[in-house]
Design a protein around this motif. Structure first.
Motif, short mmCIF file in Angstrom:
data_model
loop_
_atom_site.label_atom_id
_atom_site.label_comp_id
_atom_site.label_asym_id
_atom_site.label_seq_id
_atom_site.Cartn_x
_atom_site.Cartn_y
_atom_site.Cartn_z
N TYR A 1 2.66 -1.26 4.48
CA TYR A 1 2.04 0.06 4.38
C TYR A 1 3.13 1.12 4.44
O TYR A 1 3.89 1.16 5.42
N SER B 1 -1.08 6.38 -2.26
CA SER B 1 -2.39 6.55 -1.63
C SER B 1 -2.76 7.99 -1.26
O SER B 1 -3.13 8.26 -0.12
N PRO B 2 -2.68 8.93 -2.22
CA PRO B 2 -3.01 10.32 -1.88
C PRO B 2 -4.52 10.52 -1.75
O PRO B 2 -5.30 9.70 -2.23
N ASN B 3 -4.89 11.60 -1.08
CA ASN B 3 -6.29 12.00 -1.07
C ASN B 3 -6.57 12.77 -2.34
O ASN B 3 -5.78 13.62 -2.75
N ARG C 1 -7.45 -7.72 1.31
CA ARG C 1 -6.07 -8.08 0.96
C ARG C 1 -5.75 -9.51 1.38
O ARG C 1 -4.99 -10.21 0.70
N HIS D 1 -4.35 3.10 -2.36
CA HIS D 1 -5.54 3.27 -1.52
C HIS D 1 -5.94 4.75 -1.52
O HIS D 1 -5.82 5.45 -0.51
N ASP E 1 0.87 -1.18 0.00
CA ASP E 1 0.00 0.00 0.00
C ASP E 1 0.90 1.22 0.00
O ASP E 1 1.63 1.45 0.96
N ASP F 1 -10.09 0.93 6.46
CA ASP F 1 -8.82 0.20 6.50
C ASP F 1 -9.03 -1.26 6.94
O ASP F 1 -8.31 -2.15 6.49
N ILE G 1 3.33 4.69 5.02
CA ILE G 1 2.58 5.88 5.48
C ILE G 1 3.43 6.56 6.55
O ILE G 1 4.14 5.88 7.30
N GLN H 1 0.72 8.30 11.52
CA GLN H 1 -0.39 7.35 11.50
C GLN H 1 -0.04 6.01 12.18
O GLN H 1 -0.73 5.01 11.98
N TYR I 1 -12.12 6.40 8.59
CA TYR I 1 -10.87 5.95 7.97
C TYR I 1 -10.52 4.53 8.43
O TYR I 1 -10.16 3.67 7.63
N1 ARG Z 1 -4.91 8.79 2.07
C1 ARG Z 1 -4.15 8.71 3.29
C2 ARG Z 1 -3.47 10.04 3.57
O1 ARG Z 1 -3.24 10.80 2.65
C3 ARG Z 1 -3.10 7.64 3.25
C4 ARG Z 1 -3.65 6.27 3.06
C5 ARG Z 1 -2.62 5.21 3.41
N2 ARG Z 1 -3.11 3.88 3.32
C6 ARG Z 1 -3.98 3.30 4.14
N3 ARG Z 1 -4.38 2.09 3.89
N4 ARG Z 1 -4.44 3.91 5.22
O2 ARG Z 1 -3.15 10.31 4.72
#
Ligand code: ARG
Length: 363
Positions: free
Chosen positions: A291, A76-78, A280, A113, A73, A273, A293, A297, A269
């Motif tokens: 992951y 994974s941007p917003n 998965r 993601h 993973d 997940d 990240i 987090q 969120y």
């Molecule tokens: N979209 C989230 C962010 O920008 C990160 C996601 C990471 N992946 C996950 N499975 N939580 O903070």
């Protein structure tokens, strides 16, 4: 290497002096090109390039004997905003690991993601509708997502009618209202296209087939809540559904709370997940899930992993790993920002990088 500092504490001696003693005995001939002491007693080892090259050469016949299915993973941007400089870390580190593990013979499944769901999208599609009603084209209206986001936020804060519409759209979106879904899809398409450009420029292997966005788990979320409730893992607390984890209790012994459903019924969120984790394992048949990240987090990931195992969504031999990294800082030691305090768009940073590289090459 930071061991000299804790060792010095136990020996009640000066950490830099201890580090020096270690160096006096250290023989890294052919391995390090430079070894020095920094700060309070760190030992910095710079590996020699021939040594690194040799290590790499050795790995070429080092295919794994136990290929695994590894889900990664990363990036994974917003999608509500454009990718900013902070997204470089997850995108690049994740892609490197994907390539390395693939090279070693593992079956790597990349999962982007993307964050394409949540309350912000009510505001964004209300703004898009407004701009389209003025005859604007979606691509044009959304050519700069930062500007678009700010405009919609401004409307939201200043105009109560707009804010009501935006809130109503969140609910409509959740109940699959056709008009809202259409606007939402237009927004998502443009935002995804921005990201694809960036991946191509970076030569990162993420494409459309790796996108498994948050919205794709919507159908599973109620099931997760029901199941966690049936297993008595999620319990009601002030109207919300919460998983309390003794495994992650704080200093006072109070269990760590993870909210999986808000009192109004909305999912979070963490709920998504958990659904992603189950997918998965069940569908992708992961032996390992990695992951990428940032470290902020870490608690979230621990909660998701612990709950996933407790709820039996994940067999005990499946390895769940959060590979955390730090925050991108400016030279002032604060999170990296433009002079005016905005985030630096990754697209702009890449343009500047190419310009500067060209200058260097021409020299
Ligand atoms: N979209 C989230 C962010 O920008 C990160 C996601 C990471 N992946 C996950 N499975 N939580 O903070």
């Amino acid at each position: 290497a930071n061991g000299a500092m804790s060792a010095a504490k136990q020996l009640k001696t000066n950490p830099r002096e201890l580090a020096q003693k270690i160096l006096d005995h250290l023989d890294l001939d052919g391995i390090a090109s430079k070894v020095d002491i920094a700060g309070p007693g760190f030992i910095n080892i710079t590996l020699a390039e021939p040594f690194l090259a040799q290590q790499l050469a050795n790995t070429s016949d080092n295919k794994t004997e136990q290929p695994q299915t590894v889900v990664i993973d990363y990036s994974s941007p917003n999608l509500a905003k454009e990718m900013h400089v902070g997204h470089l870390r997850s995108t690049i580190i994740g892609d490197c690991l994907a390539r390395l593990l693939e090279y070693q013979g593992h079956q790597v499944i990349r999962q982007n993601h993307m964050g394409d769901w949540g309350t912000q999208f009510g505001m964004l599609i209300a703004e898009l509708e407004l701009q389209l009603s003025h005859g604007d084209q979606a691509e044009l209206a959304l050519s700069d997502l930062e500007v678009f986001y700010q405009q919609s936020k401004k409307h939201f804060d200043a105009d109560p009618d707009f804010a009501d519409t935006a809130r109503a759209y969140v609910v409509k979106l959740q109940s699959s209202d056709a008009n809202c879904l259409k606007l939402w899809q237009q927004f998502i398409n443009v935002s995804v296209a921005h990201n694809s450009d960036i991946y191509q420029q970076l030569n990162v292997g993420l494409t459309a087939k790796h996108i498994k966005p948050e919205s794709s788990y919507n159908d599973q979320l109620q099931w997760i809540i029901d199941d966690l409730s049936n297993q008595q893992l999620a319990i009601e607390s002030d109207g919300a559904k919460v998983v309390f984890l003794d495994e992650l209790a704080d200093k006072n012994g109070d269990p760590s709370p993870m909210i999986v459903q808000k009192s109004g019924g909305g999912f979070l969120y963490a709920t998504t997940d958990l659904a992603a984790l189950k997918y998965r394992v069940d569908t992708l048949k992961a032996d390992r899930v990695l992951y990428f990240i940032d470290a902020r987090q870490s608690l979230h990931m621990k909660q998701v992993f612990t709950t996933g195992k407790k709820a039996n969504y994940v067999p005990s031999d499946v390895s769940l790993e959060h590979h955390a990294f730090g925050t991108m800082m400016g030279s002032d030691g604060k999170p990296f920002k433009t002079r005016t305090g905005g985030t630096v768009k990754l697209a702009d940073l890449l343009v500047e990088a190419i310009e500067r590289a060209e200058l260097l090459v021409r020299e």
